[in-house]
Design an enzyme around this catalytic site. Structure first.
Site, short mmCIF file in Angstrom:
data_model
loop_
_atom_site.label_atom_id
_atom_site.label_comp_id
_atom_site.label_asym_id
_atom_site.label_seq_id
_atom_site.Cartn_x
_atom_site.Cartn_y
_atom_site.Cartn_z
CB CYS A 189 -0.90 -0.01 1.24
SG CYS A 189 -1.88 1.48 1.48
CB CYS B 24 -3.36 3.94 -5.52
SG CYS B 24 -4.56 3.01 -4.52
#
Length: 283
Positions: free
Chosen positions: A72, A195
């Site tokens: 992440c 992302c």
């Protein structure tokens, strides 16, 4: 066999897990999707740090991981230094937007970066951009709501047509905000997906941008770095034949189990039997 731990705020990290599977065919993996606390990109750094440390402790104590992949961008920016400080003997790999690989590809010297607000506003990201800003122009877009919409597309109860339309609208909005894409002077010819969730809409981005724009993610680079660290620590699992993925992957979620099962089957072809509800200690 000790597994490699992988975590993300939700299902985005499955794109990284797929790259890890390909690069490390003999390893076991434990993946934790923190859906119950997503999206990280719109939470404070303090909140993301607390969740990241708690998940790391859980994976160490409950699953005895030998390495950790923070799949992440937001969690990497907010927490990876503290994770490494608290667990110095644990090999830890984070993700960051593929700024350097983008520099090697761009011809127009104009690079677009799509990321969450948490990533864009982080010190780590700003430092990364500043290191390379003399070599290219960067058009950075904080794509509020896009990761969440991709998460929602996995909910069995969601209105599929409505969610898919929302994703398309957000993509169109943010690409328009970024400006002109193409291979002509002044146009953005390289797009960095900052992302891990965005990888799952790469086909839509490609359809919108055409073949002349390069689209980069970080999964392969993360998998290669994980391989290098395991070799350095003499922890690489070696076998004569690859282990079937159903025997080497366990997935957990702090949120909706049906959503994780749907995402795992859809995007990495892992059966529902490999998906579980996370222990209450981390939920």
């Amino acid at each position: 066999m000790q597994p490699i731990g992988v975590f993300d705020s939700g299902i985005g990290g499955l794109s990284v897990l797929a790259a890890l599977q390909a690069q490390l065919p003999h390893e076991r993996f434990v993946y934790l999707a923190d859906n119950g606390h997503a999206p990280y990109g719109e939470k404070s750094d303090v909140y993301v740090l607390e969740r990241s440390l708690r998940i790391t402790e859980h994976l160490i104590k409950q699953h005895h991981i030998k390495a950790l992949v923070v799949a992440c961008n937001t969690a990497t920016a907010a927490a990876i230094h503290e994770i490494r400080a608290r667990h110095p003997s644990l090999p830890v790999v984070g993700v960051e937007p593929a700024i350097k690989p983008a520099l090697a590809l761009t011809q127009t010297k104009r690079i677009g970066v799509m990321a969450t607000r948490g990533t864009v506003e982080s010190h780590k990201f700003k430092q990364l951009i500043n290191q390379h800003c003399s070599q290219a122009d960067y058009v950075v877009c904080a794509c509020n709501g896009l990761a969440l919409a991709i998460e929602q597309s996995t909910h069995p109860s969601a209105n599929a047509a409505e969610v898919e339309s929302s994703i398309d609208d957000l993509i169109e909005r943010y690409l328009n905000e970024m400006g002109e894409f193409g291979n002509q002077p002044g146009q953005i010819d390289t797009l960095v997906l900052g992302c891990t969730h965005y990888v799952f809409v790469a086909d839509r981005l490609r359809k919108r941008l055409g073949l002349q724009v390069s689209i980069l993610s970080t999964g392969d680079a993360v998998a290669r770095q994980t391989l290098r660290l395991l070799q350095q620590h003499h922890q690489l699992q070696i076998s004569q034949a690859p282990t079937p993925s159903s025997n080497r992957i366990s997935l957990y979620t702090t949120g909706d189990l049906a959503s994780l099962r749907y995402a795992a089957q859809r995007w990495i072809h892992v059966t529902a039997a490999s998906c579980h509800k996370a222990d209450a200690s981390v939920a």
